[in-house]
Scaffold this motif. Structure first.
Motif, short mmCIF file in Angstrom:
data_model
loop_
_atom_site.label_atom_id
_atom_site.label_comp_id
_atom_site.label_asym_id
_atom_site.label_seq_id
_atom_site.Cartn_x
_atom_site.Cartn_y
_atom_site.Cartn_z
N ASP A 16 -95.42 45.25 19.11
CA ASP A 16 -96.49 45.03 18.14
C ASP A 16 -95.96 44.26 16.93
O ASP A 16 -96.51 43.27 16.48
CB ASP A 16 -97.17 46.35 17.73
N LYS B 243 -96.77 40.56 18.31
CA LYS B 243 -97.89 40.49 19.27
C LYS B 243 -98.93 39.45 18.86
O LYS B 243 -99.44 38.70 19.71
CB LYS B 243 -98.53 41.88 19.38
N VAL C 212 -96.82 45.48 25.67
CA VAL C 212 -96.55 45.61 24.24
C VAL C 212 -95.81 46.92 23.93
O VAL C 212 -96.33 48.01 24.17
CB VAL C 212 -97.87 45.57 23.43
N MET D 15 -105.75 44.18 21.05
CA MET D 15 -105.34 44.20 22.45
C MET D 15 -106.48 43.60 23.27
O MET D 15 -107.64 43.98 23.09
CB MET D 15 -105.08 45.65 22.91
N ASP E 198 -103.74 42.92 28.17
CA ASP E 198 -102.68 43.56 27.38
C ASP E 198 -102.53 45.03 27.73
O ASP E 198 -103.53 45.73 27.92
CB ASP E 198 -102.99 43.42 25.89
N TRP F 275 -100.01 48.59 26.78
CA TRP F 275 -98.89 49.18 26.04
C TRP F 275 -97.76 49.52 27.00
O TRP F 275 -98.01 49.99 28.11
CB TRP F 275 -99.34 50.45 25.30
#
Ligand code: WT7
Length: 656
Positions: free
Chosen positions: A188, A200, A220, A230, A235, A237
């Motif tokens: 991020d 990001k 991410v 996002m 995207d 995590w």
């Protein structure tokens, strides 16, 4: 300096006795072995240092020179070599990485933990459909996950391409497009010097610039948790990617020549080159140089301060020390935060025994230490150190002496390692338990590396005479290709001038008349070295002229700088009347910001000079030699009689 004044620093008896390569006779014996049986030498080391799934039977294949192949019928996996086999050897609970965050928080990862994390990420990437041969761009700052992400790519045979977190959206976009990456791994934010900086959102910007259709996913890592956007379906995590993933992942065994990574570096033309490295040959040299140059042993704490976005971070953070089962520091922050004693404090806190950094960092820390006792190395306990290293640019003898005395306590050898992104690992360097040191010289070739100095025709010049640095024989960790541009590879590194027979490093060098020691005299092409970072003058010129509303023409040269080695000096012709005073300053700032956006902050010119034109010959050629003199502030001694427009010399004298 007369020869009598040259001071030799011999390794102490204790350093020599304990070293992997002990004494000059041992060094010479290795060189002789390579001389006698070049392929046998490298084959022996490749068997000793690496674990192969399928042993190789072929060593060097020169059939399609200069596209050389090493160990081509062997298979292996780099991540297996760096992680699993250390666990299998009983090092599972040994600390692999000591991570220190910008703010000082420390996190450790053992070999078992790093293997588990790497395997989970690898399984997650597989789940995204990434398989052997796919490219993955990694745009992340220094972190355990950064290293693990690289290892995870290696584990599944994906080719990683790390882009330094200081590069702009435009530079990132160019690299994503050139690699055709299927995924980007980022965070991020990054945190440096107490500041939170975007990562990001720059990936988002890069993709929005277009040409990145190959990217299906952006993974991410959560670093700070501050809000970011996002994109649904694209995207994900990192935490979600690895959640529920197995902590084991069978390595994908790849051929030795399989591209482990691409790393972009500047050349003499505008477009950065994607330097392609192999798996087997590269990993061999990463491990071998870590063993011999850094003399890494089981109880060492090794710290290379480079970023994983540069080749130094690849070879001496992600691969070399881990391949040997070492313990290393990974540092997120900057040398001057919270103060300029940060490096010394970290050496003290973590009992670092081997320290590897760049002359620029040393020079700036000397200045800080001389101004403030609190950040002087004498205020810290640096007794854990036993070996120092330098990389990235020539180290001036004064900085060398300070490094030796104040950081090394007069007892630690300094290895001044000459190499390049393209060479994969050290090429010319002292070995700490063997080579007598001379400040400012990278001394002698690593055993097996056939470096020499030639003239423009490729003929070797006698010692004592300057010339062009070349390598006579291919070596295992050499660049394999420029991604997607084999012609440029041949032209850049095996030019016709040398009948395609010699590897051209791009540096000038001179060997000492008596000892044969090498001193690098600097780049012979249009490449600058600013704080150990490589930058093409044409790349910066293109960035300047891309500011189309303002700039008509630009020329960029380097000038010597006390701290950064070289500084970028831009000569600019504007599409408007010549500015002066505050207006000129404002335009200069605007141009710096523009270059920062096009390439990254590291490429911002330090000096900007405006003229109604550039000094040109009657045939229209920019007189760069003259620009270099102006940049240095020298009085002009060159013949300017051929100048089309001598009046502009006066204008260019003003620096903004
Ligand atoms: C260029 C390569 C090697 C990793 C970091 C830079 C210069 C590098 C030294 C040294 C004198 C050096 C050369 C070389 N350079 N190390 N010890 N002494 N010059 O990698 O970005 O590929 O740059 O850095 O000019 O060609 P790179």
């Amino acid at each position: 300096m007369s020869e009598a004044e040259i001071k030799l620093y011999n390794p102490s008896a204790a350093v020599q006795a304990a070293a992997h390569v002990s004494g000059m006779a041992a060094y010479q014996a290795l060189c002789d072995e390579a001389e006698r049986d070049y392929e046998g030498y490298w084959a022996r080391l490749a068997r000793e240092l690496l674990s192969w799934k399928t042993p190789f039977t072929k060593v060097l294949n020169s059939d399609h020179a200069p596209f050389f192949k090493w160990f081509e019928d062997g298979t292996l996996n780099a991540s297996y070599n760096c992680l699993d086999r250390n666990v299998e050897r009983g090092l599972g609970d040994k600390t692999a990485i000591i991570f220190e965050a910008d703010g000082g928080e420390v996190t450790r990862a053992t070999y078992s933990e790093l293997l588990a994390r790497t395997s989970q990420i690898a399984n997650g990437l597989k789940g995204l459909g990434i398989t052997k041969g796919d490219r993955v761009v990694i745009y992340i700052s220094m972190s355990i996950d950064g290293v693990a992400a690289m290892q995870a790519c290696a584990r599944i045979g994906a080719t990683h391409s790390v882009v330094f977190g200081g590069f702009s959206a435009q530079s990132l976009r160019d690299r994503i497009e050139d690699t055709g990456a299927k995924a980007v791994i980022t965070a991020d934010f990054q945190v440096r010097g107490g500041k939170q900086l975007a990562l990001k959102s720059i990936v988002d910007e890069a993709i929005a610039l277009g040409g990145c259709d190959s990217v299906a996913n952006v993974v991410v890592v959560k670093r700070t948790g501050a809000p970011i956007s996002m994109t649904a379906g694209r995207d994900i995590w990192m935490d979600d990617l690895v959640a529920g993933q197995s902590t084991t992942c069978e390595p994908t065994w790849v051929e030795a020549e399989h591209p482990l990574f691409l790393l972009y570096t500047s050349g003499s033309t505008g477009k950065p080159k994607g330097v392609q490295h192999s798996t087997g040959g590269y990993l061999l040299h990463a491990a071998l140089t870590t063993k011999w140059t850094f003399d890494l042993k089981a109880d060492d704490v090794f710290w290379c301060t480079a970023d994983i976005g540069w080749v130094t971070g690849h070879t001496y953070i992600t691969y070399g020390p881990l391949a040997l089962g070492g313990t290393e520091i990974v540092f997120e922050g900057v040398p001057t935060y919270p103060d300029a004693g940060r490096f010394w404090k970290m050496i003290q806190d973590h009992k670092v025994s081997i320290f590897y950094t760049a002359p620029t960092a040393i020079r700036s820390l000397i200045k800080a230490a001389e101004a403030n006792d609190a950040v002087h190395p004498k205020s810290y306990d640096l007794s854990s150190l036993r070996l120092l290293g330098s990389v990235g640019e020539p180290i001036n003898p004064a900085a060398w002496e300070w490094y030796h005395q104040h950081i090394g306590g007069g007892r630690c050898p300094i290895v001044d390692t000459f190499w390049q992104t393209e060479t994969g690992g050290h090429m010319i360097t002292p070995l700490p338990g063997a080579t007598p040191l001379v400040p400012g010289s990278c001394t002698l070739p690593f055993p097996g590396i056939q470096a020499t100095v030639v003239d423009e025709t490729g003929k070797e010049v006698p010692w004592g005479q300057g010339g062009i640095l070349v390598v006579k024989k291919p070596w295992p960790s050499m660049i394999r290709n420029i991604w997607g541009d084999p012609e440029r590879f041949k032209k850049s590194y095996y030019p016709e001038d040398f009948k395609g027979q010699l590897y051209l490093a791009g540096d000038g060098a001179i060997r000492d008349a008596k000892t044969g020691y090498f001193t690098i005299t600097g780049r012979i092409d249009d490449v600058l070295n600013v704080s150990g970072h490589r930058m093409g003058t044409m790349e910066i010129e293109s960035a300047l002229v891309s500011c189309t509303e303002l700039v008509a023409e630009a020329a960029v040269v380097g000038r010597p700088d006390d701290t950064t080695g070289e500084a970028i000096c831009a000569f600019v012709v504007l599409k408007r009347p010549l500015p002066v005073g505050d207006e000129a300053k404002a335009i200069a700032k605007q141009l710096r910001d523009h270059v920062g956006k096009e390439i990254g902050p590291i490429a911002k010119p330090k000096d900007i000079r405006f003229g109604e034109n550039l000094p040109k010959t009657r045939s229209g050629k920019i007189m760069r030699r003259l620009l270099r003199s102006i940049a240095k502030g020298e009085s002009i001694t060159q013949d300017t009689s051929t100048l089309e427009n001598p009046a502009i010399l006066g204008q260019l004298g003003q620096n903004y």
